[in-house]
Design an enzyme around this catalytic site. Structure first.
Site, PDB file in Angstrom:
ATOM      1  N   LYS A 273      27.492 -18.297  15.950  1.00 46.16           N
ATOM      2  CA  LYS A 273      27.286 -17.723  17.285  1.00 46.16           C
ATOM      3  C   LYS A 273      28.184 -16.501  17.394  1.00 46.16           C
ATOM      4  O   LYS A 273      29.359 -16.531  17.028  1.00 46.16           O
ATOM      5  CB  LYS A 273      27.698 -18.736  18.359  1.00 46.16           C
ATOM      6  N   ASN A 415      42.354 -12.584  14.565  1.00 45.64           N
ATOM      7  CA  ASN A 415      43.164 -13.498  13.763  1.00 45.64           C
ATOM      8  C   ASN A 415      42.483 -14.850  13.720  1.00 45.64           C
ATOM      9  O   ASN A 415      42.243 -15.443  14.769  1.00 45.64           O
ATOM     10  CB  ASN A 415      44.537 -13.691  14.408  1.00 45.64           C
TER      11      ASN A 415
END
Ligand code: 5GP
Length: 541
Positions: A273, A415
């Site tokens: 997604k 990150n």
């Protein structure tokens, strides 16, 4: 007047049949040395180009068709009285069809032992000139640069006795694109071989207009790469569903990369997604892998893209009954499963994509920035080393799970943090992930770990046996103590380890390499957490 076709081809596929079809339609064939010899051997009547030009082919074939009798015959305007007069005065007659394919330059320079002389001899001069002359005069001349187009031309001729303007103009553009690609290959090779310079020309074809871009008010086009044998979205065969959108292509790419990276020998499923894998799992069966991948984030999986590395089977198709997903990509679909999925929804896109097991065709990846194009080689590989840097040992038995965890991290936007769980011996799932945060502690403490807890809550609530055996908190504690948490880059401070420990995570992977590594290791030792440095960073922006 008899119509004339000039045929001069390196790749002789289908050329005899085509020549025969032309003759049947009243054409006279003119041809160059090798092509002419082949056609004559097949009993086809051919005129040599040297008979037209009055010059022999010479200089090792460097000069064959470069002559006004040929190019005049291609280029003169059929409705221009001056041109017609000049043609007549100079003994030039019309050439109506040109079928040419070029010396195999790309194939020659792809050879590891190619010499500069070899490469230069394989630069076709007369062929592109023929193609360009014919293509320029496409109103009257038909130009064929690809044997795949012989059939369409022969068909029209046979059916209508002529070649339509529509086909002529399509073939003309194709010829110019072909010579442009050819010249760019020459430029790319010679720039490097002679000047030591790197130039980049990307060759794309078939710009396909998409309904809109990332948002409705943006225009978008999909350009296809000239492809090889590896996995490639342009080769995917759409078996069902509505047309693909701009965002679909982006998500499909992430799905493909994630499964390719995982390189699992077992059935594997990824759920993507917004350009991030939110579910990823391996299983003994595809069904098992699908269920575990779904458990990785049932909320985000709504409207997702599912990619699998095995033929999509009925058992797995049954699981989709009440689930809304946008796309399924699989190397194949079992016929019954395909029917079920087609009946499930009009819009669900089903794509067959082969070549999962092959390497990518293109070693480079690109990103456009304002004013330039960035090129880099693919992020191939997982670990450079396996250094257990803490007193607490990191058992070898967790290596498979660790590879899974880092592989997931590679395809999650930085990150990135992944928490991976061996939910059954040898079967792995992404239990939680943190993506796209500008700091690493949020990826752990606010995303990956709380998400993993949530997922465990759902898994616990539907498992009565588990509920009898232990409390939810004990279950979380037990699972977290077995999981591996991976980070795509080093920990700049020891806070990430502290957060992870607070959630009960005991096994952590990081590339290492921070100036505060010693501090991070000392904290891990103090907390009894086990830490491995892998030496290979996997940023993904
Ligand atoms: P053949 O096998 O018929 O002798 O040669 C076919 C090849 O010659 C084709 O690939 C075509 O592009 C190329 N060709 C045709 N005319 C010329 C020319 O005048 N000079 C060069 N260098 N190649 C040519």
């Amino acid at each position: 007047m008899t119509k004339r076709a000039l045929i001069s081809v390196s790749d002789k596929t289908g050329v005899s049949e085509f020549a025969k079809a032309l003759i049947q339609n009243g054409f006279e064939i003119i041809s160059t040395g090798g092509t002419s010899a082949l056609l004559k051997k097949e009993g086809i009547e051919v005129k040599d180009v040297s008979d037209i030009t009055g010059f022999p082919e010479m200089m090792d074939g460097r000069v064959k068709t470069l002559h006004p009798k040929v190019h005049g015959g291609l280029l003169y305007l059929r409705d221009n009285p001056d041109h017609m007069k000049q043609a007549e005065a100079n003994g030039i007659t019309a050439i109506d069809i040109v079928a040419v394919n070029l010396y195999p330059f790309r194939e020659t320079v792809a050879k590891s032992d190619v010499t500069l002389e070899d490469a230069i001899e394989n630069i076709d001069i007369g062929g592109p000139t023929l193609l360009r002359s014919a293509a320029k005069n496409f109103a009257s001349v038909t130009v064929i640069c690809d044997p795949a187009d012989y059939a369409a031309v022969a068909d029209e001729l046979t059916k209508t006795g002529d070649i339509s303007y529509d086909l002529k103009k399509k073939l003309a553009v194709k010829a110019f694109r072909h010579t442009a690609d050819y010249d760019s290959a020459v430029d790319t090779y010679l720039s490097k071989a002679i000047l030591g310079e790197k130039v980049k020309r990307l060759s794309y074809t078939g710009g396909e207009k998409l309904r809109y871009g990332e948002n409705w008010h943006q225009e978008a086009t999909y350009y296809k790469e000239l492809t090889g044998t590896g996995p490639n979205l342009s080769n995917a065969k759409q078996l069902h569903g509505k047309e693909l959108s701009y965002n679909n292509y982006i998500d499909m790419d992430n799905a493909l990369l994630t499964l390719k990276d995982l390189n699992s020998k077992d059935p594997a499923v990824v759920i993507v997604k917004h350009n991030n894998p939110c579910g990823l799992a391996t299983g003994k069966t595809l069904k098992e892998a699908f269920l575990a991948a779904w458990d990785g984030d049932p909320i985000s999986a709504f409207g997702s893209i599912v990619c699998v590395n095995r033929p999509f089977d009925v058992e797995t198709a049954k699981l989709l009954d009440k689930k809304f997903i946008e796309i399924i990509i699989a190397p194949a679909f079992e016929p019954e499963a395909l029917e079920m999925l087609k009946n499930k929804s009009e819009t669900l896109r089903l794509l067959e994509l082969v070549g999962f097991d092959k390497p990518f065709d293109n070693e480079y990846v690109y990103k456009h920035v304002t004013g330039g194009l960035l090129e880099q080689t693919r992020d191939i590989g997982l670990f450079e080393k396996w250094d257990v840097v803490t007193k607490a040992q990191f058992p070898d038995s967790k290596k498979g799970l660790s590879e899974f965890a880092m592989s997931a991290c590679k395809c999650i936007k930085s990150n990135s943090i992944s928490i991976a769980y061996e939910y059954e011996p040898g079967c792995y799932m992404l239990l939680g992930m943190g993506a796209g945060q500008p700091n690493r502690v949020d990826s752990i403490g606010k995303l990956a770990a709380p998400k993993a807890r949530n997922n465990l809550k759902e898994m616990y609530d539907r498992n009565e046996e588990l509920q009898k055996a232990m409390t939810y908190e004990d279950y979380v504690k037990q699972v977290f103590s077995e999981c591996v948490m991976a980070s795509d880059a080093f920990f700049p401070f020891d806070d990430s380890v502290i957060y992870a420990n607070e959630f009960g995570l005991r096994y952590i992977l990081s590339p290492g390499g921070s100036i505060r590594d010693a501090e991070v290791i000392a904290t891990a030792d103090r907390l009894g957490v086990s830490l491995v440095f892998t030496g290979m960073r996997h940023f993904l922006h």
